[in-house]
Design a protein around this motif. Structure first.
Motif, short mmCIF file in Angstrom:
data_model
loop_
_atom_site.label_atom_id
_atom_site.label_comp_id
_atom_site.label_asym_id
_atom_site.label_seq_id
_atom_site.Cartn_x
_atom_site.Cartn_y
_atom_site.Cartn_z
N GLN A 67 0.85 -1.19 0.00
CA GLN A 67 0.00 0.00 0.00
C GLN A 67 0.89 1.24 0.00
OE1 GLN A 67 -3.60 -0.20 0.41
NE2 GLN A 67 -3.19 -2.34 -0.03
N THR A 68 0.46 2.27 -0.67
CA THR A 68 1.21 3.53 -0.63
C THR A 68 1.01 4.17 0.75
OG1 THR A 68 -0.63 4.88 -1.40
CG2 THR A 68 0.82 3.92 -3.09
N ALA A 69 1.92 5.07 1.10
CA ALA A 69 1.78 5.80 2.35
C ALA A 69 0.48 6.60 2.34
CB ALA A 69 2.98 6.72 2.58
N ALA A 70 0.12 7.16 1.18
CA ALA A 70 -1.13 7.93 1.07
C ALA A 70 -2.34 7.04 1.35
CB ALA A 70 -1.24 8.57 -0.30
N ALA A 71 -2.33 5.81 0.84
CA ALA A 71 -3.45 4.90 1.08
C ALA A 71 -3.50 4.47 2.54
CB ALA A 71 -3.33 3.68 0.17
N ASP A 107 1.61 -10.18 18.15
CA ASP A 107 1.97 -10.87 16.92
C ASP A 107 0.69 -11.11 16.14
OD1 ASP A 107 4.08 -12.71 19.02
OD2 ASP A 107 4.79 -11.32 17.49
N TYR A 108 0.72 -10.84 14.85
CA TYR A 108 -0.44 -11.10 14.01
C TYR A 108 0.01 -11.37 12.58
CZ TYR A 108 0.01 -6.03 13.11
OH TYR A 108 0.47 -4.77 12.80
N ARG A 109 -0.92 -11.91 11.81
CA ARG A 109 -0.67 -12.18 10.40
C ARG A 109 -1.15 -11.00 9.58
NH1 ARG A 109 -3.87 -17.64 10.84
NH2 ARG A 109 -4.78 -16.30 12.42
N LEU A 110 -0.27 -10.53 8.72
CA LEU A 110 -0.56 -9.39 7.87
C LEU A 110 -0.63 -9.87 6.43
CD1 LEU A 110 -0.78 -6.24 8.17
CD2 LEU A 110 1.63 -6.17 7.55
N GLN A 111 -1.67 -9.44 5.71
CA GLN A 111 -1.78 -9.78 4.29
C GLN A 111 -0.75 -8.98 3.52
OE1 GLN A 111 -5.87 -9.43 2.96
NE2 GLN A 111 -6.59 -10.12 4.96
N VAL A 112 0.03 -9.65 2.71
CA VAL A 112 1.09 -9.00 1.94
C VAL A 112 0.76 -9.10 0.45
CG1 VAL A 112 2.85 -9.36 3.71
CG2 VAL A 112 2.50 -11.11 1.97
N PRO A 113 1.45 -8.29 -0.37
CA PRO A 113 1.19 -8.33 -1.81
C PRO A 113 1.30 -9.76 -2.35
CG PRO A 113 2.65 -6.51 -1.28
CD PRO A 113 2.49 -7.33 -0.02
N GLY A 114 0.45 -10.08 -3.28
CA GLY A 114 0.45 -11.42 -3.86
C GLY A 114 -0.49 -12.37 -3.13
N GLY A 115 -1.16 -11.88 -2.09
CA GLY A 115 -2.14 -12.71 -1.39
C GLY A 115 -1.59 -13.53 -0.24
N GLY A 116 -0.31 -13.44 0.04
CA GLY A 116 0.27 -14.22 1.13
C GLY A 116 0.05 -13.57 2.48
N LEU A 117 0.49 -14.27 3.50
CA LEU A 117 0.43 -13.78 4.87
C LEU A 117 1.84 -13.78 5.46
CD1 LEU A 117 -2.65 -15.80 6.17
CD2 LEU A 117 -2.58 -13.34 5.69
N ARG A 118 2.10 -12.82 6.32
CA ARG A 118 3.39 -12.77 7.00
C ARG A 118 3.13 -12.48 8.47
NH1 ARG A 118 8.01 -9.16 4.78
NH2 ARG A 118 8.34 -11.01 3.56
N TRP A 119 3.75 -13.28 9.33
CA TRP A 119 3.67 -13.01 10.77
C TRP A 119 4.50 -11.78 11.07
CZ3 TRP A 119 0.49 -14.75 14.37
CH2 TRP A 119 -0.18 -15.95 14.15
N CYS A 120 3.93 -10.88 11.84
CA CYS A 120 4.61 -9.64 12.22
C CYS A 120 4.52 -9.46 13.73
CB CYS A 120 3.96 -8.43 11.56
SG CYS A 120 4.06 -8.44 9.77
N ARG A 121 5.50 -8.81 14.28
CA ARG A 121 5.48 -8.38 15.68
C ARG A 121 5.28 -6.88 15.67
NH1 ARG A 121 4.25 -9.83 20.72
NH2 ARG A 121 5.25 -8.46 22.21
N ASP A 122 4.25 -6.40 16.31
CA ASP A 122 3.93 -4.98 16.36
C ASP A 122 4.09 -4.50 17.79
OD1 ASP A 122 2.85 -2.43 16.01
OD2 ASP A 122 1.09 -3.13 14.90
N GLU A 123 5.02 -3.59 18.00
CA GLU A 123 5.22 -2.95 19.31
C GLU A 123 4.71 -1.53 19.20
OE1 GLU A 123 6.32 -4.25 22.13
OE2 GLU A 123 6.82 -6.21 21.30
#
Length: 135
Positions: A67-71, A107-123
């Protein structure tokens, strides 16, 4: 017998981009240095009714989400729209915890480009309604 250091006196040196010392700089430059060297993304925004509205999103976050920063900054709860539905309630709970206690991590799964998921740690940290996050 106590150990003695074989090194001379230590000198405190400023961190690169910290604004101290001959190189000069600012906190923004220091964050840019971290982003360039570590796989992290920064965001900043405001909480409103439990939803996070981003004011700024770093380049690594735009690459991660596609996503763009504007979006990302132009919509309420832009990150929530990209979080896997099974992780969404926990994300909102973490936002509420951060608002109440000053900080939270999740920790959560984030939808990434191409339809995949990536586990992320958000502080995230909240002060005076302003949320600053490291993803």
């Amino acid at each position: 017998m106590p150990l003695q250091s074989t090194e001379g006196p230590t000198t405190k040196r400023p961190l690169p981009g910290s604004g101290a010392g001959p190189a000069g700089g600012s906190a923004h430059n220091y964050l840019a240095l971290l982003e360039a060297r570590l796989p992290v993304a920064f965001y900043r925004g405001r909480l409103s009714g439990g939803a996070l509205r981003l004011d700024s999103a770093s380049e690594p976050l735009t690459r991660l989400t596609g996503q763009t920063a504007a979006a990302l900054c132009g919509a309420d709860d832009a990150l929530a729209r990209l979080i896997h539905p099974q992780d969404l309630a926990a994300y909102h709970t973490a936002l509420a915890q951060a608002a109440a206690e000053g900080a939270a991590g999740i920790d959560y799964r984030l939808q990434v480009p191409g339809g995949g998921l990536r586990w992320c740690r958000d502080e995230m940290a909240v002060a005076d309604g302003v949320v600053t996050g490291l993803l």
